[in-house]
Design a protein around this motif. Sequence first.
Motif, PDB file in Angstrom:
ATOM      1  N   GLN A   3     -27.827   6.311 -31.599  1.00 31.94           N
ATOM      2  CA  GLN A   3     -27.771   6.850 -30.245  1.00 31.94           C
ATOM      3  C   GLN A   3     -26.411   7.502 -29.996  1.00 31.94           C
ATOM      4  N   LYS A   4     -26.461   8.582 -29.244  1.00 30.26           N
ATOM      5  CA  LYS A   4     -25.264   9.378 -29.000  1.00 30.26           C
ATOM      6  C   LYS A   4     -25.217   9.768 -27.532  1.00 30.26           C
ATOM      7  N   VAL A   5     -24.078   9.526 -26.877  1.00 31.03           N
ATOM      8  CA  VAL A   5     -23.954   9.794 -25.464  1.00 31.03           C
ATOM      9  C   VAL A   5     -22.908  10.867 -25.191  1.00 31.03           C
ATOM     10  N   LEU A   6     -23.251  11.783 -24.310  1.00 31.72           N
ATOM     11  CA  LEU A   6     -22.300  12.768 -23.803  1.00 31.72           C
ATOM     12  C   LEU A   6     -21.833  12.293 -22.435  1.00 31.72           C
ATOM     13  N   ILE A   7     -20.529  12.202 -22.243  1.00 34.57           N
ATOM     14  CA  ILE A   7     -19.960  11.807 -20.953  1.00 34.57           C
ATOM     15  C   ILE A   7     -19.189  12.990 -20.397  1.00 34.57           C
ATOM     16  N   THR A   8     -19.694  13.592 -19.323  1.00 33.69           N
ATOM     17  CA  THR A   8     -18.949  14.677 -18.690  1.00 33.69           C
ATOM     18  C   THR A   8     -17.843  14.081 -17.825  1.00 33.69           C
ATOM     19  N   GLY A   9     -16.744  14.802 -17.715  1.00 34.67           N
ATOM     20  CA  GLY A   9     -15.580  14.205 -17.072  1.00 34.67           C
ATOM     21  C   GLY A   9     -15.044  13.076 -17.928  1.00 34.67           C
ATOM     22  N   GLY A  10     -15.270  13.182 -19.218  1.00 34.40           N
ATOM     23  CA  GLY A  10     -15.054  12.058 -20.132  1.00 34.40           C
ATOM     24  C   GLY A  10     -13.623  11.667 -20.389  1.00 34.40           C
ATOM     25  N   THR A  11     -12.660  12.561 -20.110  1.00 34.91           N
ATOM     26  CA  THR A  11     -11.267  12.184 -20.340  1.00 34.91           C
ATOM     27  C   THR A  11     -10.610  11.658 -19.063  1.00 34.91           C
ATOM     28  N   GLY A  12     -11.381  11.586 -17.984  1.00 38.97           N
ATOM     29  CA  GLY A  12     -10.868  11.058 -16.726  1.00 38.97           C
ATOM     30  C   GLY A  12     -10.907   9.542 -16.687  1.00 38.97           C
ATOM     31  N   PHE A  13     -10.549   8.997 -15.537  1.00 39.38           N
ATOM     32  CA  PHE A  13     -10.437   7.548 -15.370  1.00 39.38           C
ATOM     33  C   PHE A  13     -11.718   6.812 -15.734  1.00 39.38           C
ATOM     34  N   LEU A  14     -12.828   7.157 -15.078  1.00 39.23           N
ATOM     35  CA  LEU A  14     -14.087   6.487 -15.377  1.00 39.23           C
ATOM     36  C   LEU A  14     -14.546   6.818 -16.788  1.00 39.23           C
ATOM     37  N   GLY A  15     -14.365   8.063 -17.186  1.00 39.97           N
ATOM     38  CA  GLY A  15     -14.828   8.503 -18.500  1.00 39.97           C
ATOM     39  C   GLY A  15     -14.261   7.690 -19.647  1.00 39.97           C
ATOM     40  N   ILE A  16     -12.971   7.400 -19.601  1.00 42.22           N
ATOM     41  CA  ILE A  16     -12.382   6.664 -20.727  1.00 42.22           C
ATOM     42  C   ILE A  16     -12.853   5.212 -20.754  1.00 42.22           C
ATOM     43  N   HIS A  17     -13.080   4.638 -19.577  1.00 45.31           N
ATOM     44  CA  HIS A  17     -13.612   3.269 -19.544  1.00 45.31           C
ATOM     45  C   HIS A  17     -15.055   3.248 -20.061  1.00 45.31           C
ATOM     46  N   LEU A  18     -15.830   4.274 -19.713  1.00 46.96           N
ATOM     47  CA  LEU A  18     -17.192   4.374 -20.240  1.00 46.96           C
ATOM     48  C   LEU A  18     -17.184   4.592 -21.748  1.00 46.96           C
ATOM     49  N   ALA A  19     -16.263   5.407 -22.221  1.00 49.70           N
ATOM     50  CA  ALA A  19     -16.180   5.693 -23.660  1.00 49.70           C
ATOM     51  C   ALA A  19     -15.939   4.415 -24.454  1.00 49.70           C
ATOM     52  N   ARG A  20     -15.064   3.576 -23.939  1.00 45.67           N
ATOM     53  CA  ARG A  20     -14.785   2.312 -24.633  1.00 45.67           C
ATOM     54  C   ARG A  20     -16.033   1.431 -24.699  1.00 45.67           C
ATOM     55  N   LYS A  21     -16.770   1.375 -23.594  1.00 43.50           N
ATOM     56  CA  LYS A  21     -17.968   0.538 -23.551  1.00 43.50           C
ATOM     57  C   LYS A  21     -19.042   1.050 -24.501  1.00 43.50           C
ATOM     58  N   PHE A  22     -19.371   2.333 -24.401  1.00 40.53           N
ATOM     59  CA  PHE A  22     -20.444   2.875 -25.240  1.00 40.53           C
ATOM     60  C   PHE A  22     -20.065   2.843 -26.722  1.00 40.53           C
ATOM     61  N   SER A  23     -18.801   3.091 -27.032  1.00 42.57           N
ATOM     62  CA  SER A  23     -18.347   3.012 -28.418  1.00 42.57           C
ATOM     63  C   SER A  23     -18.472   1.587 -28.938  1.00 42.57           C
ATOM     64  N   HIS A  24     -18.084   0.619 -28.124  1.00 49.14           N
ATOM     65  CA  HIS A  24     -18.185  -0.794 -28.499  1.00 49.14           C
ATOM     66  C   HIS A  24     -19.638  -1.208 -28.746  1.00 49.14           C
ATOM     67  N   GLU A  25     -20.557  -0.581 -28.005  1.00 49.12           N
ATOM     68  CA  GLU A  25     -21.979  -0.920 -28.142  1.00 49.12           C
ATOM     69  C   GLU A  25     -22.659  -0.155 -29.274  1.00 49.12           C
ATOM     70  N   GLY A  26     -21.903   0.613 -30.031  1.00 47.98           N
ATOM     71  CA  GLY A  26     -22.448   1.276 -31.211  1.00 47.98           C
ATOM     72  C   GLY A  26     -22.902   2.712 -31.018  1.00 47.98           C
ATOM     73  N   PHE A  27     -22.666   3.289 -29.864  1.00 49.83           N
ATOM     74  CA  PHE A  27     -23.017   4.685 -29.617  1.00 49.83           C
ATOM     75  C   PHE A  27     -21.983   5.614 -30.248  1.00 49.83           C
ATOM     76  N   ASP A  28     -22.444   6.757 -30.714  1.00 53.36           N
ATOM     77  CA  ASP A  28     -21.525   7.864 -30.955  1.00 53.36           C
ATOM     78  C   ASP A  28     -21.194   8.436 -29.580  1.00 53.36           C
ATOM     79  N   VAL A  29     -19.932   8.741 -29.335  1.00 52.92           N
ATOM     80  CA  VAL A  29     -19.499   9.155 -28.003  1.00 52.92           C
ATOM     81  C   VAL A  29     -18.857  10.537 -28.046  1.00 52.92           C
ATOM     82  N   VAL A  30     -19.338  11.415 -27.164  1.00 58.75           N
ATOM     83  CA  VAL A  30     -18.754  12.749 -27.017  1.00 58.75           C
ATOM     84  C   VAL A  30     -18.232  12.883 -25.592  1.00 58.75           C
ATOM     85  N   LEU A  31     -16.962  13.202 -25.460  1.00 62.64           N
ATOM     86  CA  LEU A  31     -16.359  13.390 -24.149  1.00 62.64           C
ATOM     87  C   LEU A  31     -16.217  14.884 -23.870  1.00 62.64           C
ATOM     88  N   PHE A  32     -16.710  15.306 -22.725  1.00 60.44           N
ATOM     89  CA  PHE A  32     -16.688  16.722 -22.348  1.00 60.44           C
ATOM     90  C   PHE A  32     -15.843  16.871 -21.098  1.00 60.44           C
TER      91      PHE A  32
END
Length: 345
Positions: A3-32
């Motif tokens: 599974q692979k998730v795209l997070i828009t606004g991904g380098t912002g405050f919420l985005g980086i916290h989401l990136a850590r969670k999804f990465s920890h859960e085994g997702f490939d993570v793309v920040l846009f």
Amino acid sequence: MKQKVLITGGTGFLGIHLARKFSHEGFDVVLFDLAPLEAKDLHSKVSVIKGDVRNKKSVLQAMKGCTHVVHAAAALPILRKKRKIFSINVDGTKVVLDAALTHSIKRFVYISSTAVYGVPQNLPEKEESPLNPIGYYGQSKVLAERLCQDYMRKGLSINILRPKTFLGPERLGVFTLWFEAIYSGRRVFLLGNGKNKYQLLAVSDVVDAVYKAATSSVENEIFNLGAKVFQTWRKDLQYLIRYDKSSSKITGLPIRPSQMILKILETLNLSPLSEWHYKTLPVPSYVSIEKAEKLLQWHPKKSNQDLLLESYLWYKKHRNNLLHKTGTTHRVGWNFKLINLLTKL
């Protein structure tokens, strides 16, 4: 297939916290995002694509191969420019929804806001409560939600989240003002007497809700998010003052004169708060989270006091760097001192 998730606004405050969670859960993570990624711990764990959510070609390319999308990119209330807010929050959302439909995305999570309710009228606000947004930000979020509902009817699986104001390590916003006052033993200014119950939310609890909304079998729903345990502004901030053994005193400012002054300052682009903030901060404000608890099995772990303490301790640890980097605390502090002076004239 991974599974692979795209997070828009991904380098912002919420985005980086989401990136850590999804990465920890085994997702490939793309920040846009348009901004670079400053969180060094994520550099080797995620992909970063620079782009604007209003650019159809960039969004389509970034979403290629993704199974999930979290649309967190947004122009915030403090921006104040109607055309830009609507362009990013409404037009940009449509571009991302179009791309998600084209790529047959498994689940789309839209980050809305409780700003869609405006000044709270029916407490606690429920998902079916009337929408009466204040200002361009709230209006844009209502329109973006309607777009999401249109795309639900087109077959896209979507969940819409309406979080209360959230904070935590790495972003404090206007709370920096109160934290600096408590740290320095100065007066803590509030709009009104501070005896109104006001619900906040920890960023860690937002992240948990987003993950559940993205991976649950529940779809095409709207969910309010907020802390389960909260008190009045005065009680929750007094907790911090006592904890830190600060000599700070809470000072209430008269509501209507303060709001009039803030409106003038906002027009001059000098206000520390937007209209939505200064109209809702002095009144009781909280939402029902029963639906999210029942359908998503989401249960917020942190109370207002927990999240305020966590954020304050982070502020103390990083205070020197924050003040050197922005100088925001002093500018905002002077605005409230000016309001205090003017309301006494």
